[in-house]
Design a protein around this motif. Structure first.
Motif, PDB file in Angstrom:
ATOM      1  N   MET A  84      -2.113   8.523  -1.911  1.00 17.32           N
ATOM      2  CA  MET A  84      -1.891   7.096  -1.996  1.00 17.32           C
ATOM      3  C   MET A  84      -0.847   6.642  -0.982  1.00 17.32           C
ATOM      4  N   LYS A  85       0.122   7.528  -0.696  1.00 18.45           N
ATOM      5  CA  LYS A  85       1.166   7.183   0.266  1.00 18.45           C
ATOM      6  C   LYS A  85       0.576   7.030   1.673  1.00 18.45           C
ATOM      7  N   LYS A  86      -0.370   7.907   2.023  1.00 20.61           N
ATOM      8  CA  LYS A  86      -1.012   7.809   3.338  1.00 20.61           C
ATOM      9  C   LYS A  86      -1.733   6.476   3.489  1.00 20.61           C
ATOM     10  N   TYR A  87      -2.424   6.070   2.430  1.00 22.53           N
ATOM     11  CA  TYR A  87      -3.170   4.812   2.464  1.00 22.53           C
ATOM     12  C   TYR A  87      -2.213   3.631   2.615  1.00 22.53           C
ATOM     13  N   ALA A  88      -1.106   3.644   1.891  1.00 27.22           N
ATOM     14  CA  ALA A  88      -0.139   2.547   1.963  1.00 27.22           C
ATOM     15  C   ALA A  88       0.476   2.437   3.353  1.00 27.22           C
ATOM     16  N   VAL A  89       0.829   3.577   3.933  1.00 27.53           N
ATOM     17  CA  VAL A  89       1.414   3.568   5.282  1.00 27.53           C
ATOM     18  C   VAL A  89       0.387   3.077   6.290  1.00 27.53           C
ATOM     19  N   PHE A  90      -0.861   3.510   6.147  1.00 33.12           N
ATOM     20  CA  PHE A  90      -1.914   3.068   7.066  1.00 33.12           C
ATOM     21  C   PHE A  90      -2.143   1.571   6.968  1.00 33.12           C
TER      22      PHE A  90
END
Length: 76
Positions: A1-7
């Protein structure tokens, strides 16, 4: 989920920056046609089409955002 938020966050920031910069450039380079203003007083506004360059720019922005998000995830 963190990767998606940063993207998504980096995509949004890059896209908004692209929109602001292109708006500034288009406004600075706009030259009104004064001869048409005298003839046409109907109040109609004509907009240009949406060329494929905008789609390519969005793809480029998304690609940059992806690589930025991957780099930020690895460094943290």
């Amino acid at each position: 989920m963190k990767k998606y938020a940063v993207f998504i966050l980096s995509l949004a920031i890059l896209y908004i920056s692209y929109q602001i910069i292109s708006g500034l450039v288009l406004t600075a380079l706009y030259v009104p046609d004064l001869s048409m203003g005298i003839i046409s007083t109907s109040g109609e506004v004509a907009f240009g089409g949406s060329p494929a360059i905008h789609f390519l720019a969005i793809l480029l922005i998304a690609t940059i955002a992806y690589f930025l998000s991957q780099k930020m995830i690895r460094t943290t």
